[in-house]
Write a protein that holds these residues in place. Structure first.
Motif, PDB file in Angstrom:
ATOM      1  N   LEU A 120       0.704  -1.002  -0.332  1.00  0.00           N
ATOM      2  CA  LEU A 120       0.493   0.352   0.177  1.00  0.00           C
ATOM      3  C   LEU A 120       1.087   1.248  -0.123  1.00  0.00           C
ATOM      4  O   LEU A 120       0.580   2.665  -0.555  1.00  0.00           O
ATOM      5  CB  LEU A 120      -0.756   0.008   1.012  1.00  0.00           C
ATOM      6  CG  LEU A 120      -2.314  -0.846   1.471  1.00  0.00           C
ATOM      7  CD1 LEU A 120      -2.419  -0.558   2.750  1.00  0.00           C
ATOM      8  CD2 LEU A 120      -2.562  -1.045   0.027  1.00  0.00           C
ATOM      9  N   LEU A 121       1.688   1.266   0.568  1.00  0.00           N
ATOM     10  CA  LEU A 121       2.755   2.200   0.515  1.00  0.00           C
ATOM     11  C   LEU A 121       3.578   2.558  -0.787  1.00  0.00           C
ATOM     12  O   LEU A 121       3.679   4.038  -1.250  1.00  0.00           O
ATOM     13  CB  LEU A 121       4.501   2.020   1.834  1.00  0.00           C
ATOM     14  CG  LEU A 121       5.106   2.790   1.481  1.00  0.00           C
ATOM     15  CD1 LEU A 121       4.604   4.192   3.017  1.00  0.00           C
ATOM     16  CD2 LEU A 121       5.957   2.732   2.882  1.00  0.00           C
ATOM     17  N   GLY A 148      -8.751   0.597  -8.861  1.00  0.00           N
ATOM     18  CA  GLY A 148      -8.084  -0.432  -9.388  1.00  0.00           C
ATOM     19  C   GLY A 148      -6.720  -1.076  -9.224  1.00  0.00           C
ATOM     20  O   GLY A 148      -6.922  -2.074  -9.703  1.00  0.00           O
ATOM     21  N   SER A 149      -6.332   0.185  -9.749  1.00  0.00           N
ATOM     22  CA  SER A 149      -4.647  -0.329  -8.923  1.00  0.00           C
ATOM     23  C   SER A 149      -4.624  -0.594  -7.460  1.00  0.00           C
ATOM     24  O   SER A 149      -3.430  -1.304  -7.179  1.00  0.00           O
ATOM     25  CB  SER A 149      -3.790   1.505  -9.705  1.00  0.00           C
ATOM     26  OG  SER A 149      -4.514   1.975  -8.409  1.00  0.00           O
ATOM     27  N   VAL A 162      -1.559  -8.979  -4.778  1.00  0.00           N
ATOM     28  CA  VAL A 162       0.238  -8.401  -5.075  1.00  0.00           C
ATOM     29  C   VAL A 162       0.535  -8.434  -3.518  1.00  0.00           C
ATOM     30  O   VAL A 162       1.629  -9.861  -2.920  1.00  0.00           O
ATOM     31  CB  VAL A 162       0.876  -7.522  -6.319  1.00  0.00           C
ATOM     32  CG1 VAL A 162       2.543  -7.782  -6.204  1.00  0.00           C
ATOM     33  CG2 VAL A 162       0.284  -7.517  -7.510  1.00  0.00           C
ATOM     34  N   GLY A 163       0.535  -7.792  -2.866  1.00  0.00           N
ATOM     35  CA  GLY A 163       1.100  -7.810  -1.063  1.00  0.00           C
ATOM     36  C   GLY A 163       0.483  -8.757  -0.333  1.00  0.00           C
ATOM     37  O   GLY A 163       1.043  -9.605   0.164  1.00  0.00           O
ATOM     38  N   VAL A 220      -4.549   9.937   2.114  1.00  0.00           N
ATOM     39  CA  VAL A 220      -5.141   9.106   2.932  1.00  0.00           C
ATOM     40  C   VAL A 220      -5.905   8.134   3.059  1.00  0.00           C
ATOM     41  O   VAL A 220      -6.264   7.839   4.413  1.00  0.00           O
ATOM     42  CB  VAL A 220      -6.729  10.299   2.521  1.00  0.00           C
ATOM     43  CG1 VAL A 220      -7.577  10.528   2.842  1.00  0.00           C
ATOM     44  CG2 VAL A 220      -6.097  12.177   2.853  1.00  0.00           C
ATOM     45  N   VAL A 221      -6.508   7.373   2.084  1.00  0.00           N
ATOM     46  CA  VAL A 221      -7.321   6.224   1.985  1.00  0.00           C
ATOM     47  C   VAL A 221      -6.247   4.977   2.969  1.00  0.00           C
ATOM     48  O   VAL A 221      -6.508   4.589   3.918  1.00  0.00           O
ATOM     49  CB  VAL A 221      -6.960   5.808   0.976  1.00  0.00           C
ATOM     50  CG1 VAL A 221      -7.596   4.202   1.145  1.00  0.00           C
ATOM     51  CG2 VAL A 221      -8.382   6.521   0.204  1.00  0.00           C
ATOM     52  N   VAL A 222      -4.631   5.489   2.625  1.00  0.00           N
ATOM     53  CA  VAL A 222      -3.509   4.354   3.365  1.00  0.00           C
ATOM     54  C   VAL A 222      -3.982   4.934   4.662  1.00  0.00           C
ATOM     55  O   VAL A 222      -3.999   3.257   5.524  1.00  0.00           O
ATOM     56  CB  VAL A 222      -2.275   4.018   3.152  1.00  0.00           C
ATOM     57  CG1 VAL A 222      -1.291   3.898   4.049  1.00  0.00           C
ATOM     58  CG2 VAL A 222      -2.165   3.611   1.129  1.00  0.00           C
ATOM     59  N   ASP A 223      -3.566   5.967   4.932  1.00  0.00           N
ATOM     60  CA  ASP A 223      -3.545   6.827   6.871  1.00  0.00           C
ATOM     61  C   ASP A 223      -5.087   5.881   7.169  1.00  0.00           C
ATOM     62  O   ASP A 223      -5.202   5.516   7.866  1.00  0.00           O
ATOM     63  CB  ASP A 223      -2.737   7.586   6.272  1.00  0.00           C
ATOM     64  CG  ASP A 223      -2.245   8.215   7.247  1.00  0.00           C
ATOM     65  OD1 ASP A 223      -1.145   7.362   6.508  1.00  0.00           O
ATOM     66  OD2 ASP A 223      -1.463   9.158   6.467  1.00  0.00           O
TER      67      ASP A 223
END
Length: 372
Positions: free
Chosen positions: A69-70, A298-299, A306-307, A106-109
């Protein structure tokens, strides 16, 4: 079509012959010579909004954010930064690049429990807006820059770019409104002046501009002519004249009336849609926004697959479809925008008469007075 006949599609036209124009003393103008540090401040503040703050926001959850995600969020920050750097000539789009850079961090945090990151969705675009306003602050040195600058014209805006001047009017009921443009490479006259009484200046296609009593600028390029109310016509004229000396040619085709009809019909069709059962104005640029949203989602799905080593084909299929769909929307918009910009230059059909009296010492409408 003879020399003095306009096609019905562009009528009503201004008078073919004007009256003698007597120059009068005009307002010297209040624009400054220059804005100190204009580009430097805009680049620093814009870089803060599009690059630095999103990167710092991403680092807030560094210890808890999965690597995949990073990388995903960082990649989108790079994409937004590249878009912002390539779009330096159009500052009005900078807040959009700042928003694109802000969403993935923002989504990741939020996924790792850092709600304070939501502030970036407001702070980033706001700073980009400040950079935009600083970069286009009215002053005479804008004539030497190639950034797009806008001036209010009634309910619309006059956008002066590097190679063209665009009259962007507010939309009207029924849709199908296409902006009109003048190629600066063909600029023959940029005349500041004033109108002594309220008037109406028609534009091809049945639209027009209400010219209130007061300062105005007269622009002539090719066979087209505009008379527009602006607060500082000397500044507008000076910018247009200087940029015209370095403008790239814009006018290619159509060469026949039939080709002109086809181009105008296509452009009008692209700017029409239906809402609530009624025909109204369409905004093709929204497809670019939808495309970016689909590509981000999508990405993100593909990065997660993958992760985490997911083997569910449904996740992979949805991710690939969204990514391809997003790219398709973005490419579609780029192609449509290019052709719409081409159509903006051709409000008048080929081989037709000029739009009113183009002589600089003649008033195209009663009450027009050029300034000395």
């Amino acid at each position: 079509m003879t020399r003095r006949e306009h096609l019905p599609e562009v009528l009503p036209a201004p008078p073919e012959s004007g009256t003698e124009a007597r120059p009068v003393p005009g307002d010297p103008g209040a624009a400054r010579e220059s804005v100190p540090g204009r580009r430097a401040v805009a680049l620093v503040v814009g870089g803060l909004a599009v690059v630095l703050l999103p990167a710092v926001t991403l680092l807030l959850g560094l210890g808890a954010v999965p690597v995949h995600l990073l990388v995903w969020a960082a990649a989108w920050v790079v994409v937004a930064a590249a878009g912002w750097l390539l779009d330096q000539r159009t500052p009005r789009r900078w807040p959009g690049w700042a928003l694109l850079a802000a969403v993935p961090p923002v989504v990741v945090d939020l996924l790792v429990g850092v709600p304070v990151a939501v502030a970036l969705l407001v702070v980033g675009p706001a700073l980009a807006w400040v950079a935009w306003r600083r970069c286009t602050e009215p002053a005479l040195d804008l004539a030497e820059l190639d950034v797009e600058v806008a001036f209010p014209v009634g309910t619309g805006r006059l956008r002066v770019g590097r190679d063209r001047v665009v009259m962007a009017q507010s939309t009207r009921a029924g849709g199908g409104h296409v902006d009109q443009a003048l190629p600066l490479a063909e600029l023959a006259l940029a005349q500041p002046g004033q109108v002594d009484a309220d008037a109406w200046w028609p534009l091809p296609g049945g639209t027009g501009v209400r010219v209130r009593r007061g300062p105005a600028v007269r622009l002539v390029a090719g066979r087209q002519q505009w008379l527009l109310p602006v607060a500082d016509p000397r500044l507008v004229a000076a910018i247009a004249r200087r940029r015209a000396t370095a403008a790239w040619p814009q006018r290619t085709g159509p060469q026949t009336v039939e080709a002109w009809h086809a181009l105008r019909s296509w452009a009008v069709a692209r700017t029409k849609t239906f809402r609530d059962g009624r025909q109204t104005q369409a905004y093709p640029a929204f497809r670019a926004l939808v495309g970016f949203a689909a590509a981000v989602l999508g990405s993100g799905l593909l990065a997660t697959a993958v992760g985490r080593g997911l083997t569910d084909p449904g996740v992979w299929v949805v991710g690939v479809v969204l990514l391809v769909l997003g790219g398709g929307f973005a490419v579609w918009w780029l192609r449509v925008r290019a052709r719409l910009e081409h159509a903006e230059l051709h409000a008048l059909p080929p081989h037709g008469p000029p739009w009113g009296d183009l002589r600089p010492d003649v008033a195209p409408l009663p009450g027009w007075r050029p300034w000395r």
